[in-house]
Write an enzyme that holds these catalytic residues in place. Structure first.
Site, PDB file in Angstrom:
ATOM      1  N   PRO A   1       0.853  -1.200   0.000  1.00 30.76           N
ATOM      2  CA  PRO A   1       0.000   0.000   0.000  1.00 30.76           C
ATOM      3  C   PRO A   1       0.886   1.247   0.000  1.00 30.76           C
ATOM      4  CG  PRO A   1       0.101  -0.930   2.204  1.00 30.76           C
ATOM      5  CD  PRO A   1       0.918  -1.831   1.339  1.00 30.76           C
TER       6      PRO A   1
ATOM      7  N   ASP B   1       6.111   2.649   1.647  1.00 27.07           N
ATOM      8  CA  ASP B   1       5.173   1.615   2.065  1.00 27.07           C
ATOM      9  C   ASP B   1       4.485   2.113   3.338  1.00 27.07           C
ATOM     10  OD1 ASP B   1       3.871  -0.628   3.048  1.00 27.07           O
ATOM     11  OD2 ASP B   1       5.477  -2.022   2.536  1.00 27.07           O
ATOM     12  N   HIS B   2       3.182   2.334   3.241  1.00 29.14           N
ATOM     13  CA  HIS B   2       2.462   2.926   4.384  1.00 29.14           C
ATOM     14  C   HIS B   2       2.360   1.963   5.559  1.00 29.14           C
ATOM     15  CE1 HIS B   2       0.381   6.284   5.967  1.00 29.14           C
ATOM     16  NE2 HIS B   2      -0.060   6.755   4.820  1.00 29.14           N
ATOM     17  N   ARG B   3       2.755   0.706   5.377  1.00 26.12           N
ATOM     18  CA  ARG B   3       2.741  -0.235   6.495  1.00 26.12           C
ATOM     19  C   ARG B   3       3.911   0.000   7.440  1.00 26.12           C
ATOM     20  NH1 ARG B   3       2.758  -5.743   3.162  1.00 26.12           N
ATOM     21  NH2 ARG B   3       4.403  -4.509   2.139  1.00 26.12           N
TER      22      ARG B   3
ATOM     23  N   CYS C   1       5.490   2.967   8.021  1.00 30.84           N
ATOM     24  CA  CYS C   1       5.482   4.272   8.683  1.00 30.84           C
ATOM     25  C   CYS C   1       4.252   5.047   8.257  1.00 30.84           C
ATOM     26  CB  CYS C   1       6.744   5.072   8.359  1.00 30.84           C
ATOM     27  SG  CYS C   1       6.812   5.668   6.654  1.00 30.84           S
TER      28      CYS C   1
END
Length: 476
Positions: free
Chosen positions: A273, A446-448, A450
């Site tokens: 994501p 990658d929004h996972r 941070c």
């Protein structure tokens, strides 16, 4: 007496399962030495010259240039252990294997075999010492396969059991004990598709499960879903449909480097994501600092090396971005060292060479390594080691004359910094309008691993270092 041995495409390492023949380096009738390169192949990682472990005379080649072969497929046959006389080569048909009565020739064969096991670049174990079970009569000689034509597939010794049926013993070997599979590639293929190997009956010697057995089982799984029985209500429907008519146009196979890039980018978009933020920065002072460095003498410092130094220092302040995500364990793995990849466009397509231990290198060392890898990329001489192991990617798309981009993360990394072209633009400098060297920086993450605050902090620090290179003195 000459003995013809078959050399198969070896395991090229890095999980590669196939390679495309780019150029044959030998022809039928040529004499080859032990470990002499015989064919140049292109994998999803690099161009590789494959050496043959046998010394002798080439009697057959399998596959034309441009043909894609799986690992384990025959490449060529070599007549070894004889004088090389035409009558000996005529008697030794390509593809024949030593029989149980040829023990006297064992020492002669071993002297013509290098014994090297070069995973990633070449030879596998000695095929001559693997006794094949021969069901046909020795009075019937096999006709040699024409050069450039792959040999016919061996007849299956046991049918593939439908998935979901009860395990059945094959060749005296049941499924109560270990599954008869020796190839890690076969296990990986079955694991990736969710196939239980205990439900597959092998067609190899003593029930050994081959890649063809797994592919047949997978095809049997897909067949009912691909061709369902037509419903009665649709019996009168017109036969023509848009799905039947193939669109016109040139078809380009997705294989080699292009295929590997397609697979990686698709996986990145599917699993990660990602989000992108960007900022404009005044690079006038950075360009002036580079000019001063190069004017002082010594090796020239590249702009890419300075941007790499900035990236390394930014990652030291935001270590969560130098990481990867273990999706199976649901864990973020923060990596201790920075191995910096950089996007390079080559005649073979986009590749991402990796500068190992970029965090410990000086600007001069980075410049030299960037130059070495770029030249190797242009010459198609990058090794699989040069293209793997990256933890963060620097993408200088400004060389294409564009300002911005939203790049796709290089899976399985967690972030990528993009740099646009540096051009003169109107800019407010010290309260006055001036013409400055401006660059747009984009950061995809990658929004996972941070949130936006961390990503924004990283990008802002990079922009500050670009605008004021003296900021780096605080961390030197």
């Amino acid at each position: 007496m000459a003995q013809v041995l078959e050399f198969k495409l070896p395991d090229l390492g890095e999980g590669l399962t196939e390679a495309e023949i780019v150029r044959w380096l030998v022809g039928v009738g040529d004499v080859v030495a032990i470990d002499q390169p015989v064919v140049e192949v292109e994998t999803a990682k690099a161009m590789v010259e494959v050496p043959c472990p046998y010394g002798g005379v080439v009697t057959a080649r399998y596959g034309e240039e441009g043909t894609e072969l799986p690992v384990g497929a025959p490449l060529l046959t070599v007549a070894v252990g004889g004088t090389g006389a035409p009558e000996e080569l005529a008697e030794a048909a390509p593809g024949t294997a030593p029989t149980a009565g040829e023990g006297a020739a064992e020492s002669a064969v071993s002297s013509e075999y290098s014994g090297n096991v070069l995973v990633g670049y070449g030879t596998a174990g000695p095929a001559a010492r693997r006794r094949r079970v021969r069901h046909e009569s020795h009075a019937v000689a096999k006709a040699p396969a024409p050069a450039g034509q792959a040999p016919p597939a061996p007849a299956a010794q046991a049918p593939v059991a439908p998935v979901g049926s009860a395990p059945v013993a094959a060749s005296g070997t049941g499924r109560e004990g270990p599954v008869p599979v020796i190839s890690p590639l076969v296990r990986k293929l079955a694991r990736d598709r969710g196939l239980d190997l205990r439900e597959v009956r092998g067609s190899g010697p003593e029930g050994l499960i081959l890649r063809a057995d797994v592919e047949s089982a997978l095809a049997a799984l897909d067949r009912p879903a691909a061709a369902p029985a037509p419903a009665p209500a649709r019996a009168a429907a017109p036969a023509a449909s848009s799905a039947v008519v193939a669109p016109a146009g040139e078809r380009v196979p997705l294989r080699g480097v292009r295929g590997a890039v397609a697979d990686k980018l698709s996986r990145s978009r599917t699993e990660i994501p990602d989000a992108t933020c960007w900022v404009d920065a005044d690079a006038t002072e950075l360009m002036a600092a580079r000019t001063a460095m190069n004017a002082a003498g010594g090796p020239k410092i590249s702009l890419l090396a300075l941007l790499a130094r900035i990236c390394v220092h930014a990652l030291a302040r935001f270590p969560e971005l130098n990481s990867t995500v273990d999706t199976a364990a649901r864990e973020i793995v923060r990596l201790p060292d920075v191995h910096l990849g950089f996007a390079a466009q080559t005649p073979r397509g986009l590749v991402v060479p990796v500068v190992k231990d970029a965090g410990t290198r000086t600007a001069e060392s980075l410049t030299a390594e960037f130059a070495r890898l770029t030249e190797a990329a242009r010459e198609s001489a990058l090794t699989p080691a040069d293209l793997t192991g990256g933890t963060f990617t620097l993408n200088n798309y400004g060389v294409f004359g564009v300002d911005g981009s939203t790049p796709i993360i290089n899976h399985p990394e967690a972030a990528m910094l993009g740099v646009g072209r540096i051009i003169p633009k109107p800019w407010v400098h010290q309260g006055e309008l001036a013409v400055r060297q401006v660059v747009q920086l984009s950061f995809t993450f990658d929004h996972r691993v941070c949130d936006g605050g961390t990503a924004g902090g990283f990008l802002r620090y990079v922009a500050d270092c670009v605008e004021q290179p003296a900021v780096l003195l605080r961390t030197l």
